[in-house]
Scaffold this motif. Sequence first.
Motif, PDB file in Angstrom:
ATOM      1  N   MET A   1       0.834  -1.202   0.000  1.00 26.66           N
ATOM      2  CA  MET A   1       0.000   0.000   0.000  1.00 26.66           C
ATOM      3  C   MET A   1       0.869   1.254   0.000  1.00 26.66           C
ATOM      4  SD  MET A   1      -3.066  -0.995  -0.327  1.00 26.66           S
ATOM      5  CE  MET A   1      -2.290  -2.200  -1.426  1.00 26.66           C
ATOM      6  N   LYS A   2       1.994   1.189   0.696  1.00 31.24           N
ATOM      7  CA  LYS A   2       2.932   2.309   0.697  1.00 31.24           C
ATOM      8  C   LYS A   2       3.495   2.540  -0.708  1.00 31.24           C
ATOM      9  CE  LYS A   2       6.102   5.232   2.377  1.00 31.24           C
ATOM     10  NZ  LYS A   2       7.062   5.367   1.280  1.00 31.24           N
ATOM     11  N   ILE A   3       3.812   1.476  -1.412  1.00 31.80           N
ATOM     12  CA  ILE A   3       4.320   1.600  -2.782  1.00 31.80           C
ATOM     13  C   ILE A   3       3.261   2.229  -3.682  1.00 31.80           C
ATOM     14  CG2 ILE A   3       5.005   0.277  -4.826  1.00 31.80           C
ATOM     15  CD1 ILE A   3       6.370  -1.708  -2.865  1.00 31.80           C
ATOM     16  N   ALA A   4       2.018   1.780  -3.554  1.00 29.73           N
ATOM     17  CA  ALA A   4       0.930   2.356  -4.351  1.00 29.73           C
ATOM     18  C   ALA A   4       0.758   3.839  -4.028  1.00 29.73           C
ATOM     19  CB  ALA A   4      -0.371   1.598  -4.086  1.00 29.73           C
ATOM     20  N   LEU A   5       0.862   4.197  -2.754  1.00 28.37           N
ATOM     21  CA  LEU A   5       0.731   5.593  -2.350  1.00 28.37           C
ATOM     22  C   LEU A   5       1.874   6.439  -2.921  1.00 28.37           C
ATOM     23  CD1 LEU A   5      -0.740   7.732  -0.659  1.00 28.37           C
ATOM     24  CD2 LEU A   5       0.613   7.001   1.310  1.00 28.37           C
ATOM     25  N   ASP A   6       3.079   5.914  -2.879  1.00 26.01           N
ATOM     26  CA  ASP A   6       4.234   6.628  -3.445  1.00 26.01           C
ATOM     27  C   ASP A   6       4.052   6.857  -4.945  1.00 26.01           C
ATOM     28  OD1 ASP A   6       5.459   6.745  -0.990  1.00 26.01           O
ATOM     29  OD2 ASP A   6       6.826   5.073  -1.363  1.00 26.01           O
ATOM     30  N   MET A   7       3.576   5.842  -5.646  1.00 29.04           N
ATOM     31  CA  MET A   7       3.325   5.983  -7.078  1.00 29.04           C
ATOM     32  C   MET A   7       2.294   7.074  -7.349  1.00 29.04           C
ATOM     33  SD  MET A   7       3.071   1.962  -8.136  1.00 29.04           S
ATOM     34  CE  MET A   7       2.232   2.393  -9.651  1.00 29.04           C
ATOM     35  N   ALA A   8       1.219   7.066  -6.558  1.00 29.95           N
ATOM     36  CA  ALA A   8       0.163   8.068  -6.742  1.00 29.95           C
ATOM     37  C   ALA A   8       0.691   9.476  -6.481  1.00 29.95           C
ATOM     38  CB  ALA A   8      -1.007   7.761  -5.809  1.00 29.95           C
ATOM     39  N   ARG A   9       1.565   9.606  -5.494  1.00 37.62           N
ATOM     40  CA  ARG A   9       2.134  10.930  -5.204  1.00 37.62           C
ATOM     41  C   ARG A   9       3.027  11.412  -6.344  1.00 37.62           C
ATOM     42  NH1 ARG A   9       3.056   9.596   1.191  1.00 37.62           N
ATOM     43  NH2 ARG A   9       1.237  10.756   1.958  1.00 37.62           N
ATOM     44  N   GLY A  10       3.807  10.494  -6.905  1.00 34.98           N
ATOM     45  CA  GLY A  10       4.645  10.867  -8.042  1.00 34.98           C
ATOM     46  C   GLY A  10       3.821  11.280  -9.246  1.00 34.98           C
ATOM     47  N   LEU A  11       2.772  10.518  -9.531  1.00 33.19           N
ATOM     48  CA  LEU A  11       1.906  10.858 -10.669  1.00 33.19           C
ATOM     49  C   LEU A  11       1.147  12.155 -10.431  1.00 33.19           C
ATOM     50  CD1 LEU A  11       0.247   7.543 -11.962  1.00 33.19           C
ATOM     51  CD2 LEU A  11       1.931   8.996 -13.114  1.00 33.19           C
ATOM     52  N   GLU A  12       0.694  12.370  -9.198  1.00 32.18           N
ATOM     53  CA  GLU A  12      -0.027  13.613  -8.911  1.00 32.18           C
ATOM     54  C   GLU A  12       0.882  14.818  -9.162  1.00 32.18           C
ATOM     55  OE1 GLU A  12      -2.632  15.647  -5.338  1.00 32.18           O
ATOM     56  OE2 GLU A  12      -0.572  15.028  -5.005  1.00 32.18           O
ATOM     57  N   TYR A  13       2.140  14.682  -8.789  1.00 34.13           N
ATOM     58  CA  TYR A  13       3.077  15.785  -9.050  1.00 34.13           C
ATOM     59  C   TYR A  13       3.186  16.062 -10.550  1.00 34.13           C
ATOM     60  CZ  TYR A  13       7.437  18.298  -9.610  1.00 34.13           C
ATOM     61  OH  TYR A  13       8.378  19.204  -9.997  1.00 34.13           O
ATOM     62  N   LEU A  14       3.299  15.013 -11.350  1.00 31.37           N
ATOM     63  CA  LEU A  14       3.421  15.178 -12.794  1.00 31.37           C
ATOM     64  C   LEU A  14       2.159  15.782 -13.396  1.00 31.37           C
ATOM     65  CD1 LEU A  14       5.100  11.767 -13.751  1.00 31.37           C
ATOM     66  CD2 LEU A  14       6.229  13.989 -13.517  1.00 31.37           C
ATOM     67  N   HIS A  15       1.002  15.302 -12.949  1.00 27.53           N
ATOM     68  CA  HIS A  15      -0.272  15.717 -13.549  1.00 27.53           C
ATOM     69  C   HIS A  15      -0.763  17.064 -13.037  1.00 27.53           C
ATOM     70  CE1 HIS A  15      -1.483  11.256 -14.509  1.00 27.53           C
ATOM     71  NE2 HIS A  15      -0.396  11.658 -15.146  1.00 27.53           N
ATOM     72  N   GLU A  16      -0.554  17.344 -11.757  1.00 28.29           N
ATOM     73  CA  GLU A  16      -1.189  18.506 -11.137  1.00 28.29           C
ATOM     74  C   GLU A  16      -0.233  19.650 -10.815  1.00 28.29           C
ATOM     75  OE1 GLU A  16      -4.363  18.624 -10.941  1.00 28.29           O
ATOM     76  OE2 GLU A  16      -4.808  16.521 -11.397  1.00 28.29           O
ATOM     77  N   HIS A  17       1.034  19.366 -10.620  1.00 22.41           N
ATOM     78  CA  HIS A  17       1.946  20.405 -10.145  1.00 22.41           C
ATOM     79  C   HIS A  17       3.000  20.813 -11.162  1.00 22.41           C
ATOM     80  CE1 HIS A  17       0.169  20.165  -6.176  1.00 22.41           C
ATOM     81  NE2 HIS A  17       0.304  18.854  -6.217  1.00 22.41           N
ATOM     82  N   CYS A  18       3.118  20.092 -12.251  1.00 25.17           N
ATOM     83  CA  CYS A  18       4.021  20.519 -13.320  1.00 25.17           C
ATOM     84  C   CYS A  18       3.241  21.395 -14.290  1.00 25.17           C
ATOM     85  CB  CYS A  18       4.597  19.310 -14.065  1.00 25.17           C
ATOM     86  SG  CYS A  18       5.814  18.387 -13.113  1.00 25.17           S
ATOM     87  N   ASN A  19       3.913  22.379 -14.836  1.00 24.58           N
ATOM     88  CA  ASN A  19       3.261  23.287 -15.772  1.00 24.58           C
ATOM     89  C   ASN A  19       4.145  23.449 -17.008  1.00 24.58           C
ATOM     90  OD1 ASN A  19       1.561  25.160 -16.926  1.00 24.58           O
ATOM     91  ND2 ASN A  19       2.338  26.885 -15.724  1.00 24.58           N
TER      92      ASN A  19
END
Length: 459
Positions: free
Chosen positions: A260-278
Amino acid sequence: MALVCVLVLLLHGPIWVFHFPKVDARQHPPLSSIFAPAPSPISPILASMSSLSPEIQLQARIEDHRHQMDPNKKLLISLIVSSSALGAIILSLLCLWIFHRKASQKSHQKNGYTSDSLNGHSLAPYMGKYNSLSMSCNKGAVSLMDYKLLETATKNFQESNVLGEGGFGCVYKARLDDNFYVAVKRLDGGSDGSQDAITEFETEVDLLGKIQHPNIISLLGYSIHGETRLLVYELMHNGSLETQLHGPSHGSALTWHRRMKIALDMARGLEYLHEHCNPPVIHRDLKSSNVLLDSNFNAKLSDFGLAITDGTQNKKNIKLSGTLGYVAPEYLLDGKLTDKSDVYAFGVVLLELLLGRKPVEKLAPAQCQSIVTWAMPQLTDRSKLPNIVDPVIKDRMDLKHLYQVAAVAVLCVQPEPSYRPLITDVLHSLIPLVPVELGGTLRATQLAPSVVPAVAYSH
Protein backbone atom coordinates in the motif's frame (compact mmCIF):
# COMPACT_ATOMS: atom_id res chain seq x y z
CA MET A 1 16.61 47.68 -0.56
CA ALA A 2 19.45 49.74 0.92
CA LEU A 3 20.28 51.02 -2.54
CA VAL A 4 16.68 52.15 -3.06
CA CYS A 5 16.78 54.05 0.27
CA VAL A 6 20.00 55.83 -0.78
CA LEU A 7 18.33 56.82 -4.06
CA VAL A 8 15.29 58.17 -2.25
CA LEU A 9 17.50 60.30 0.06
CA LEU A 10 19.54 61.57 -2.88
CA LEU A 11 16.43 62.35 -4.89
CA HIS A 12 15.04 64.36 -1.99
CA GLY A 13 18.37 66.08 -1.44
CA PRO A 14 17.79 69.04 -3.81
CA ILE A 15 14.50 69.88 -2.05
CA TRP A 16 16.08 70.88 1.24
CA VAL A 17 19.22 72.25 -0.38
CA PHE A 18 17.31 74.88 -2.40
CA HIS A 19 14.68 75.83 0.21
CA PHE A 20 15.92 78.99 1.91
CA PRO A 21 13.99 80.68 4.74
CA LYS A 22 11.96 83.78 3.91
CA VAL A 23 13.86 87.02 4.52
CA ASP A 24 12.22 90.28 5.60
CA ALA A 25 14.07 93.14 3.91
CA ARG A 26 13.06 95.47 6.71
CA GLN A 27 14.74 93.39 9.40
CA HIS A 28 17.69 91.84 7.60
CA PRO A 29 20.46 93.24 5.42
CA PRO A 30 20.39 92.43 1.71
CA LEU A 31 21.75 89.11 0.58
CA SER A 32 24.47 90.88 -1.35
CA SER A 33 25.95 92.16 1.89
CA ILE A 34 25.62 88.76 3.56
CA PHE A 35 27.33 86.82 0.78
CA ALA A 36 29.78 89.57 -0.19
CA PRO A 37 33.33 88.26 -0.16
CA ALA A 38 36.13 89.78 1.84
CA PRO A 39 37.73 92.83 0.22
CA SER A 40 40.38 91.91 -2.24
CA PRO A 41 43.87 93.22 -1.59
CA ILE A 42 43.97 94.36 -5.23
CA SER A 43 41.15 96.90 -4.82
CA PRO A 44 43.03 99.44 -2.57
CA ILE A 45 46.00 99.33 -4.92
CA LEU A 46 43.81 99.99 -7.93
CA ALA A 47 42.07 102.81 -6.05
CA SER A 48 45.35 104.50 -5.26
CA MET A 49 46.46 104.18 -8.87
CA SER A 50 43.20 105.39 -10.39
CA SER A 51 44.43 108.99 -10.44
CA LEU A 52 47.44 108.11 -12.53
CA SER A 53 45.60 107.39 -15.81
CA PRO A 54 42.09 107.02 -17.26
CA GLU A 55 42.87 103.44 -18.29
CA ILE A 56 43.76 102.46 -14.77
CA GLN A 57 40.67 104.23 -13.46
CA LEU A 58 38.48 102.37 -15.96
CA GLN A 59 40.14 99.11 -15.01
CA ALA A 60 39.45 99.82 -11.36
CA ARG A 61 35.79 100.47 -12.06
CA ILE A 62 35.53 97.19 -13.98
CA GLU A 63 37.30 95.35 -11.18
CA ASP A 64 35.01 96.87 -8.55
CA HIS A 65 31.93 95.99 -10.61
CA ARG A 66 33.17 92.42 -11.03
CA HIS A 67 33.64 92.02 -7.28
CA GLN A 68 30.17 93.43 -6.66
CA MET A 69 28.64 90.81 -9.05
CA ASP A 70 30.78 87.83 -7.86
CA PRO A 71 28.66 86.72 -4.86
CA ASN A 72 25.49 86.12 -6.87
CA LYS A 73 27.35 84.59 -9.80
CA LYS A 74 29.37 82.31 -7.56
CA LEU A 75 26.22 81.17 -5.75
CA LEU A 76 24.45 80.46 -9.03
CA ILE A 77 27.43 78.66 -10.50
CA SER A 78 27.94 76.61 -7.36
CA LEU A 79 24.26 75.62 -7.34
CA ILE A 80 24.39 74.62 -11.00
CA VAL A 81 27.58 72.61 -10.52
CA SER A 82 26.31 70.87 -7.39
CA SER A 83 22.96 70.06 -9.03
CA SER A 84 24.71 68.65 -12.09
CA ALA A 85 27.02 66.56 -9.95
CA LEU A 86 24.12 65.33 -7.85
CA GLY A 87 22.16 64.45 -10.97
CA ALA A 88 25.11 62.53 -12.36
CA ILE A 89 25.49 60.62 -9.09
CA ILE A 90 21.77 59.79 -9.00
CA LEU A 91 21.83 58.66 -12.65
CA SER A 92 24.88 56.47 -12.01
CA LEU A 93 23.32 54.89 -8.94
CA LEU A 94 20.07 54.32 -10.83
CA CYS A 95 21.93 52.58 -13.66
CA LEU A 96 23.85 50.49 -11.13
CA TRP A 97 20.61 49.51 -9.39
CA ILE A 98 18.95 48.50 -12.67
CA PHE A 99 22.00 46.42 -13.66
CA HIS A 100 22.07 44.75 -10.24
CA ARG A 101 18.37 43.94 -10.42
CA LYS A 102 18.63 42.41 -13.89
CA ALA A 103 21.64 40.34 -12.85
CA SER A 104 19.76 39.13 -9.78
CA GLN A 105 16.74 38.14 -11.88
CA LYS A 106 18.93 36.21 -14.33
CA SER A 107 20.64 34.41 -11.46
CA HIS A 108 17.28 33.51 -9.95
CA GLN A 109 15.93 32.21 -13.24
CA LYS A 110 19.04 30.11 -13.75
CA ASN A 111 19.36 28.66 -10.27
CA GLY A 112 15.80 28.83 -8.92
CA TYR A 113 12.92 26.50 -9.65
CA THR A 114 9.16 26.42 -9.73
CA SER A 115 6.71 23.56 -9.71
CA ASP A 116 7.30 22.89 -13.39
CA SER A 117 10.98 23.69 -13.53
CA LEU A 118 12.89 22.22 -10.64
CA ASN A 119 16.61 21.65 -10.27
CA GLY A 120 17.98 18.14 -10.68
CA HIS A 121 20.46 16.75 -8.18
CA SER A 122 24.12 17.59 -8.46
CA LEU A 123 26.85 15.21 -7.38
CA ALA A 124 27.62 17.28 -4.28
CA PRO A 125 28.23 14.27 -1.96
CA TYR A 126 31.22 13.15 -4.01
CA MET A 127 32.15 15.91 -6.43
CA GLY A 128 34.76 17.30 -4.04
CA LYS A 129 36.96 14.25 -4.54
CA TYR A 130 36.60 14.31 -8.31
CA ASN A 131 36.70 18.04 -9.01
CA SER A 132 39.81 17.61 -11.13
CA LEU A 133 37.89 15.49 -13.64
CA SER A 134 36.38 16.99 -16.76
CA MET A 135 32.87 17.67 -15.51
CA SER A 136 30.80 20.71 -16.18
CA CYS A 137 27.31 21.72 -15.18
CA ASN A 138 24.73 21.61 -17.93
CA LYS A 139 20.94 21.28 -18.18
CA GLY A 140 20.33 22.99 -14.85
CA ALA A 141 22.08 21.04 -12.10
CA VAL A 142 22.56 17.79 -14.03
CA SER A 143 26.28 17.14 -14.44
CA LEU A 144 27.95 16.33 -17.74
CA MET A 145 30.23 13.54 -16.55
CA ASP A 146 33.49 12.17 -17.87
CA TYR A 147 32.97 8.99 -19.89
CA LYS A 148 36.22 7.38 -18.71
CA LEU A 149 35.16 7.85 -15.10
CA LEU A 150 31.90 5.96 -15.69
CA GLU A 151 33.63 3.30 -17.75
CA THR A 152 36.00 2.66 -14.84
CA ALA A 153 33.18 2.82 -12.29
CA THR A 154 31.30 0.03 -14.10
CA LYS A 155 34.50 -2.00 -14.60
CA ASN A 156 34.28 -1.47 -18.34
CA PHE A 157 30.57 -2.29 -18.28
CA GLN A 158 31.20 -5.72 -16.89
CA GLU A 159 28.31 -8.14 -17.20
CA SER A 160 28.41 -8.94 -13.48
CA ASN A 161 27.42 -5.32 -12.78
CA VAL A 162 24.22 -5.45 -14.87
CA LEU A 163 21.17 -4.46 -12.81
CA GLY A 164 18.62 -4.77 -15.59
CA GLU A 165 18.03 -4.51 -19.30
CA GLY A 166 15.73 -2.21 -21.24
CA GLY A 167 14.72 -1.69 -24.83
CA PHE A 168 17.83 0.28 -25.80
CA GLY A 169 20.50 -0.98 -23.43
CA CYS A 170 21.51 -2.21 -19.99
CA VAL A 171 21.65 -0.62 -16.56
CA TYR A 172 24.88 -1.12 -14.61
CA LYS A 173 25.82 -0.70 -11.00
CA ALA A 174 28.73 1.74 -10.74
CA ARG A 175 31.02 2.61 -7.86
CA LEU A 176 32.23 6.19 -7.88
CA ASP A 177 33.51 6.14 -4.34
CA ASP A 178 33.80 3.68 -1.48
CA ASN A 179 30.37 4.70 -0.19
CA PHE A 180 28.81 6.19 -3.31
CA TYR A 181 27.10 3.89 -5.80
CA VAL A 182 25.00 4.90 -8.77
CA ALA A 183 23.09 3.23 -11.58
CA VAL A 184 24.34 3.86 -15.13
CA LYS A 185 22.02 3.28 -18.08
CA ARG A 186 23.90 2.72 -21.32
CA LEU A 187 22.22 3.52 -24.64
CA ASP A 188 24.15 2.25 -27.65
CA GLY A 189 23.64 3.69 -31.13
CA GLY A 190 24.02 2.00 -34.46
CA SER A 191 20.78 0.01 -34.44
CA ASP A 192 17.58 0.71 -36.34
CA GLY A 193 16.13 2.24 -33.22
CA SER A 194 19.11 4.50 -32.57
CA GLN A 195 17.16 7.66 -33.39
CA ASP A 196 14.44 6.64 -30.95
CA ALA A 197 17.13 5.99 -28.35
CA ILE A 198 18.60 9.45 -28.91
CA THR A 199 15.18 11.05 -28.63
CA GLU A 200 14.43 9.22 -25.39
CA PHE A 201 17.85 10.17 -24.03
CA GLU A 202 17.26 13.85 -24.77
CA THR A 203 13.76 13.74 -23.29
CA GLU A 204 15.03 12.09 -20.13
CA VAL A 205 17.84 14.60 -19.60
CA ASP A 206 15.63 17.59 -20.38
CA LEU A 207 12.71 16.50 -18.22
CA LEU A 208 14.48 15.03 -15.22
CA GLY A 209 16.83 18.01 -15.23
CA LYS A 210 13.81 20.11 -14.26
CA ILE A 211 12.03 17.74 -11.89
CA GLN A 212 12.73 17.03 -8.26
CA HIS A 213 10.29 15.01 -6.16
CA PRO A 214 10.71 12.33 -3.48
CA ASN A 215 8.81 9.80 -5.59
CA ILE A 216 10.55 10.46 -8.90
CA ILE A 217 13.99 9.07 -9.69
CA SER A 218 16.88 11.56 -9.50
CA LEU A 219 19.06 11.99 -12.57
CA LEU A 220 22.58 12.76 -11.33
CA GLY A 221 24.42 13.13 -14.60
CA TYR A 222 24.89 12.08 -18.21
CA SER A 223 27.66 11.48 -20.71
CA ILE A 224 27.99 11.35 -24.49
CA HIS A 225 30.83 9.39 -26.10
CA GLY A 226 30.50 8.87 -29.84
CA GLU A 227 27.26 6.98 -30.40
CA THR A 228 27.13 5.82 -26.78
CA ARG A 229 25.06 7.79 -24.29
CA LEU A 230 25.04 7.26 -20.54
CA LEU A 231 22.50 8.30 -17.93
CA VAL A 232 23.50 8.29 -14.27
CA TYR A 233 20.80 7.82 -11.60
CA GLU A 234 20.65 7.38 -7.88
CA LEU A 235 20.96 3.69 -7.05
CA MET A 236 17.74 2.01 -5.89
CA HIS A 237 18.94 -0.92 -3.82
CA ASN A 238 15.79 -3.04 -3.99
CA GLY A 239 15.48 -2.89 -7.75
CA SER A 240 12.19 -2.68 -9.57
CA LEU A 241 8.73 -3.59 -8.38
CA GLU A 242 8.52 -6.06 -11.26
CA THR A 243 11.57 -7.93 -9.98
CA GLN A 244 10.22 -7.96 -6.43
CA LEU A 245 6.79 -9.26 -7.49
CA HIS A 246 7.63 -11.60 -10.35
CA GLY A 247 11.27 -12.44 -9.69
CA PRO A 248 12.79 -15.24 -7.57
CA SER A 249 11.33 -13.90 -4.30
CA HIS A 250 7.77 -13.75 -5.71
CA GLY A 251 6.87 -10.77 -3.54
CA SER A 252 7.87 -12.34 -0.22
CA ALA A 253 9.47 -9.08 0.94
CA LEU A 254 6.33 -7.08 0.20
CA THR A 255 3.85 -7.10 3.07
CA TRP A 256 0.34 -5.72 2.68
CA HIS A 257 1.22 -2.37 4.24
CA ARG A 258 4.42 -2.16 2.22
CA ARG A 259 2.45 -2.73 -0.97
CA MET A 260 0.00 0.00 0.00
CA LYS A 261 2.93 2.31 0.70
CA ILE A 262 4.32 1.60 -2.78
CA ALA A 263 0.93 2.36 -4.35
CA LEU A 264 0.73 5.59 -2.35
CA ASP A 265 4.23 6.63 -3.45
CA MET A 266 3.33 5.98 -7.08
CA ALA A 267 0.16 8.07 -6.74
CA ARG A 268 2.13 10.93 -5.20
CA GLY A 269 4.64 10.87 -8.04
CA LEU A 270 1.91 10.86 -10.67
CA GLU A 271 -0.03 13.61 -8.91
CA TYR A 272 3.08 15.78 -9.05
CA LEU A 273 3.42 15.18 -12.79
CA HIS A 274 -0.27 15.72 -13.55
CA GLU A 275 -1.19 18.51 -11.14
CA HIS A 276 1.95 20.40 -10.15
CA CYS A 277 4.02 20.52 -13.32
CA ASN A 278 3.26 23.29 -15.77
CA PRO A 279 2.53 22.12 -18.38
CA PRO A 280 1.40 18.75 -16.96
CA VAL A 281 3.53 15.71 -17.77
CA ILE A 282 2.13 12.38 -18.98
CA HIS A 283 4.51 9.52 -18.19
CA ARG A 284 3.15 7.29 -20.97
CA ASP A 285 5.11 4.20 -19.89
CA LEU A 286 4.11 3.55 -16.30
CA LYS A 287 4.62 -0.12 -15.40
CA SER A 288 6.00 -2.21 -12.55
CA SER A 289 9.48 -2.36 -14.12
CA ASN A 290 9.61 1.45 -14.08
CA VAL A 291 8.73 1.64 -10.38
CA LEU A 292 12.02 1.45 -8.46
CA LEU A 293 12.43 0.72 -4.74
CA ASP A 294 15.12 2.07 -2.45
CA SER A 295 16.59 0.31 0.59
CA ASN A 296 13.46 1.18 2.63
CA PHE A 297 11.06 0.17 -0.16
CA ASN A 298 10.15 3.76 -0.93
CA ALA A 299 8.93 3.82 -4.53
CA LYS A 300 10.07 6.20 -7.27
CA LEU A 301 8.87 6.53 -10.85
CA SER A 302 11.59 6.14 -13.48
CA ASP A 303 12.22 5.94 -17.23
CA PHE A 304 10.82 9.19 -18.64
CA GLY A 305 12.05 8.67 -22.19
CA LEU A 306 8.50 8.41 -23.56
CA ALA A 307 7.03 11.14 -21.36
CA ILE A 308 5.39 14.12 -23.01
CA THR A 309 3.89 17.35 -21.78
CA ASP A 310 0.12 17.66 -21.94
CA GLY A 311 -0.91 19.47 -25.10
CA THR A 312 1.66 17.88 -27.40
CA GLN A 313 -0.16 14.54 -27.59
CA ASN A 314 -2.29 15.77 -30.49
CA LYS A 315 0.73 16.24 -32.74
CA LYS A 316 0.83 13.90 -35.69
CA ASN A 317 4.46 12.93 -35.17
CA ILE A 318 3.89 11.28 -31.78
CA LYS A 319 3.64 7.59 -32.47
CA LEU A 320 1.96 4.93 -30.37
CA SER A 321 4.27 3.79 -27.60
CA GLY A 322 3.97 1.84 -24.38
CA THR A 323 3.98 -1.68 -23.03
CA LEU A 324 1.36 -4.32 -23.74
CA GLY A 325 -0.94 -4.80 -20.78
CA TYR A 326 -0.49 -1.24 -19.47
CA VAL A 327 -1.65 0.76 -22.49
CA ALA A 328 -5.10 2.32 -22.08
CA PRO A 329 -7.72 1.13 -24.61
CA GLU A 330 -8.46 4.60 -26.01
CA TYR A 331 -4.77 5.20 -26.67
CA LEU A 332 -4.29 1.78 -28.22
CA LEU A 333 -7.33 2.04 -30.49
CA ASP A 334 -7.68 5.76 -31.23
CA GLY A 335 -4.32 7.28 -30.25
CA LYS A 336 -6.07 9.46 -27.67
CA LEU A 337 -3.62 10.22 -24.85
CA THR A 338 -4.44 12.07 -21.63
CA ASP A 339 -3.49 11.91 -17.97
CA LYS A 340 -6.23 9.27 -17.63
CA SER A 341 -3.95 6.97 -19.66
CA ASP A 342 -1.48 7.06 -16.77
CA VAL A 343 -4.33 6.37 -14.35
CA TYR A 344 -5.19 3.21 -16.31
CA ALA A 345 -1.57 2.01 -16.11
CA PHE A 346 -1.56 2.80 -12.39
CA GLY A 347 -4.65 0.59 -11.99
CA VAL A 348 -2.85 -2.29 -13.71
CA VAL A 349 0.14 -1.97 -11.35
CA LEU A 350 -2.26 -1.83 -8.41
CA LEU A 351 -3.76 -5.14 -9.58
CA GLU A 352 -0.26 -6.61 -9.73
CA LEU A 353 0.26 -5.59 -6.10
CA LEU A 354 -3.07 -7.13 -5.07
CA LEU A 355 -2.96 -10.34 -7.08
CA GLY A 356 0.74 -11.05 -7.63
CA ARG A 357 0.08 -11.75 -11.30
CA LYS A 358 1.78 -10.36 -14.39
CA PRO A 359 -0.12 -7.82 -16.52
CA VAL A 360 -0.29 -10.27 -19.44
CA GLU A 361 -0.04 -14.05 -19.12
CA LYS A 362 0.08 -16.66 -21.85
CA LEU A 363 -2.74 -19.18 -21.96
CA ALA A 364 -1.46 -20.85 -25.11
CA PRO A 365 1.34 -20.24 -27.64
CA ALA A 366 -0.86 -17.81 -29.56
CA GLN A 367 -3.22 -16.69 -26.82
CA CYS A 368 -2.72 -14.21 -24.00
CA GLN A 369 -4.93 -12.87 -21.26
CA SER A 370 -4.58 -9.53 -19.51
CA ILE A 371 -4.85 -9.19 -15.77
CA VAL A 372 -7.72 -6.72 -16.25
CA THR A 373 -9.80 -9.15 -18.31
CA TRP A 374 -9.15 -12.01 -15.91
CA ALA A 375 -9.68 -10.14 -12.64
CA MET A 376 -12.52 -7.74 -13.40
CA PRO A 377 -15.44 -10.17 -12.82
CA GLN A 378 -13.95 -11.30 -9.50
CA LEU A 379 -12.85 -7.92 -8.17
CA THR A 380 -16.44 -6.84 -7.63
CA ASP A 381 -17.48 -10.09 -5.95
CA ARG A 382 -16.60 -9.96 -2.27
CA SER A 383 -16.91 -13.71 -1.89
CA LYS A 384 -14.36 -14.36 -4.66
CA LEU A 385 -11.93 -11.50 -4.13
CA PRO A 386 -10.09 -12.89 -1.06
CA ASN A 387 -9.41 -16.12 -2.97
CA ILE A 388 -7.57 -14.44 -5.87
CA VAL A 389 -5.31 -12.25 -3.73
CA ASP A 390 -1.56 -12.92 -3.88
CA PRO A 391 -0.93 -15.89 -1.53
CA VAL A 392 1.93 -13.97 0.11
CA ILE A 393 -0.54 -11.46 1.61
CA LYS A 394 -3.68 -13.56 1.70
CA ASP A 395 -5.52 -13.29 5.05
CA ARG A 396 -3.00 -10.69 6.23
CA MET A 397 -5.05 -7.53 5.85
CA ASP A 398 -8.33 -6.03 6.98
CA LEU A 399 -10.76 -7.23 4.31
CA LYS A 400 -12.52 -3.88 4.34
CA HIS A 401 -9.26 -2.33 3.23
CA LEU A 402 -8.87 -5.00 0.55
CA TYR A 403 -12.31 -4.17 -0.83
CA GLN A 404 -11.49 -0.47 -0.87
CA VAL A 405 -8.26 -1.01 -2.80
CA ALA A 406 -10.00 -3.36 -5.23
CA ALA A 407 -12.68 -0.71 -5.82
CA VAL A 408 -9.98 1.88 -6.60
CA ALA A 409 -8.32 -0.52 -9.05
CA VAL A 410 -11.63 -1.24 -10.78
CA LEU A 411 -12.26 2.47 -11.29
CA CYS A 412 -8.76 3.07 -12.63
CA VAL A 413 -9.02 0.40 -15.34
CA GLN A 414 -12.44 1.41 -16.63
CA PRO A 415 -12.53 1.25 -20.46
CA GLU A 416 -14.10 4.73 -20.64
CA PRO A 417 -11.54 7.39 -19.61
CA SER A 418 -14.18 9.73 -18.18
CA TYR A 419 -15.15 7.05 -15.65
CA ARG A 420 -11.63 6.86 -14.25
CA PRO A 421 -10.78 9.03 -11.25
CA LEU A 422 -8.16 11.73 -11.17
CA ILE A 423 -4.91 10.58 -9.61
CA THR A 424 -5.52 13.10 -6.79
CA ASP A 425 -8.72 11.24 -5.88
CA VAL A 426 -6.82 7.95 -5.92
CA LEU A 427 -4.19 9.45 -3.64
CA HIS A 428 -6.77 10.57 -1.08
CA SER A 429 -8.37 7.11 -1.17
CA LEU A 430 -5.08 5.36 -0.37
CA ILE A 431 -3.77 7.64 2.40
CA PRO A 432 -6.15 6.25 5.09
CA LEU A 433 -5.01 2.69 4.27
CA VAL A 434 -1.30 3.29 4.91
CA PRO A 435 0.10 3.34 8.47
CA VAL A 436 1.28 6.67 9.85
CA GLU A 437 4.88 5.47 10.10
CA LEU A 438 4.81 4.72 6.35
CA GLY A 439 3.40 8.08 5.31
CA GLY A 440 -0.35 7.51 5.61
CA THR A 441 -2.90 8.28 8.31
CA LEU A 442 -3.77 4.76 9.50
CA ARG A 443 -3.06 4.33 13.22
CA ALA A 444 -2.43 1.10 15.11
CA THR A 445 -5.74 1.41 16.94
CA GLN A 446 -7.57 1.27 13.61
CA LEU A 447 -6.04 -2.03 12.55
CA ALA A 448 -8.43 -4.97 12.55
CA PRO A 449 -7.39 -8.58 13.26
CA SER A 450 -5.12 -9.81 10.48
CA VAL A 451 -7.08 -12.98 9.84
CA VAL A 452 -10.79 -12.54 9.21
CA PRO A 453 -13.01 -15.28 7.70
CA ALA A 454 -13.92 -14.30 4.16
CA VAL A 455 -17.46 -15.60 4.60
CA ALA A 456 -18.15 -12.89 7.13
CA TYR A 457 -17.88 -10.29 4.37
CA SER A 458 -19.69 -12.12 1.58
CA HIS A 459 -23.14 -11.21 0.41
